[in-house]
Scaffold this motif. Sequence first.
Motif, short mmCIF file in Angstrom:
data_model
loop_
_atom_site.label_atom_id
_atom_site.label_comp_id
_atom_site.label_asym_id
_atom_site.label_seq_id
_atom_site.Cartn_x
_atom_site.Cartn_y
_atom_site.Cartn_z
N GLN A 6 0.65 -1.15 0.25
CA GLN A 6 -0.07 -0.15 0.05
C GLN A 6 0.73 1.24 0.02
O GLN A 6 1.52 1.51 0.97
CB GLN A 6 -0.97 0.28 1.32
N VAL A 7 1.02 1.97 -1.21
CA VAL A 7 1.64 3.19 -1.22
C VAL A 7 1.16 4.13 -0.16
O VAL A 7 -0.09 4.40 -0.33
CB VAL A 7 1.67 3.68 -2.63
N PRO A 8 1.79 4.85 0.80
CA PRO A 8 1.49 5.78 1.62
C PRO A 8 0.77 6.85 0.94
O PRO A 8 1.28 7.38 -0.25
CB PRO A 8 2.67 6.37 2.56
N GLY A 9 -0.15 7.65 1.38
CA GLY A 9 -0.82 8.86 1.04
C GLY A 9 0.05 10.07 0.85
O GLY A 9 1.34 9.97 1.62
N ASN A 11 1.75 13.58 1.59
CA ASN A 11 1.77 14.31 2.75
C ASN A 11 2.00 15.76 2.44
O ASN A 11 2.79 16.07 1.45
CB ASN A 11 2.96 14.06 3.48
N GLU A 14 5.43 17.64 2.44
CA GLU A 14 6.49 16.99 1.72
C GLU A 14 6.65 17.34 0.42
O GLU A 14 5.69 16.70 -0.50
CB GLU A 14 6.54 15.65 2.22
N ASP A 17 8.60 13.38 -4.45
CA ASP A 17 8.00 12.05 -4.53
C ASP A 17 8.98 10.93 -3.76
O ASP A 17 10.19 11.24 -3.15
CB ASP A 17 8.20 11.48 -5.97
N TYR A 18 8.59 9.71 -3.68
CA TYR A 18 9.36 8.76 -2.80
C TYR A 18 9.81 7.50 -3.72
O TYR A 18 8.85 7.15 -4.54
CB TYR A 18 8.64 8.17 -1.52
N TYR A 20 10.62 3.47 -3.68
CA TYR A 20 10.46 2.35 -2.87
C TYR A 20 11.38 1.20 -3.30
O TYR A 20 11.40 0.98 -4.65
CB TYR A 20 9.21 2.09 -2.74
N GLY A 42 6.56 6.20 -6.02
CA GLY A 42 5.45 6.81 -5.47
C GLY A 42 5.13 8.04 -5.82
O GLY A 42 5.69 8.96 -5.12
N ARG A 44 3.34 11.86 -6.46
CA ARG A 44 2.23 12.92 -5.87
C ARG A 44 1.21 13.27 -6.67
O ARG A 44 0.10 13.68 -6.73
CB ARG A 44 2.95 13.77 -5.31
#
Length: 202
Positions: A6-9, A11, A14, A17-18, A20, A42, A44
């Motif tokens: 589950q990719v975090p929602g 923020n 911030e 992007d992240y 993983y 992931g 935004r």
Amino acid sequence: LEVPFQVPGLNENEPWDYTYRLVAQVTDAGRREIEGQATFVGTRGRVVVDANPERYVYYQNDKARIDVRVSDYEGRPQVARVGIRYIEIKYEKVEKEEDGYRYVEYRPQRRQLSTSEVTTNGQGEAVTYFEVPLVGSILIEMVVRDGGRDIVSVGGFLYATDRNNGWADTASRDFGSIRLIPDRQVYRPGETARVLAILPVE
């Protein structure tokens, strides 16, 4: 084997992007360990926004050229309306004590100086100009409306000095160190590099 994740929602505080990374380790019947891995981003939103100043170092009251580019995550140019914020960053020096140990923290203080807006062309490009109003460090932020929400991205910094090479004491958190900031990222043979030198003393 399928591995759900589950990719975090998003923020809102911030502006990035992240990436993983999934690492799989398998031990075979001979007790040998084999490893494989994969990465994904992931995001935004649906587009990537970038804003780069033509130079990094300016004099106060110079007009800085800012090049804006918008693309999707596959690198294809996109037409988009981009809001730009220019934010002064100062660092407040705070002395603290904990368990008898004294130390110093530098807290960033943000102040919005101005905003502008551009729309990129079919090549995903636009140009805007910003008159540098003060001596110190200025952050560039971009805002794109995407999927019904504002997506904020960081576009780098401008560093400004005055004609006497003065520098704002509160514009750096590295008060005890020497910092060297070239005015551009790339130079050709024969060109002269202008370097802003920030020293802790005269």
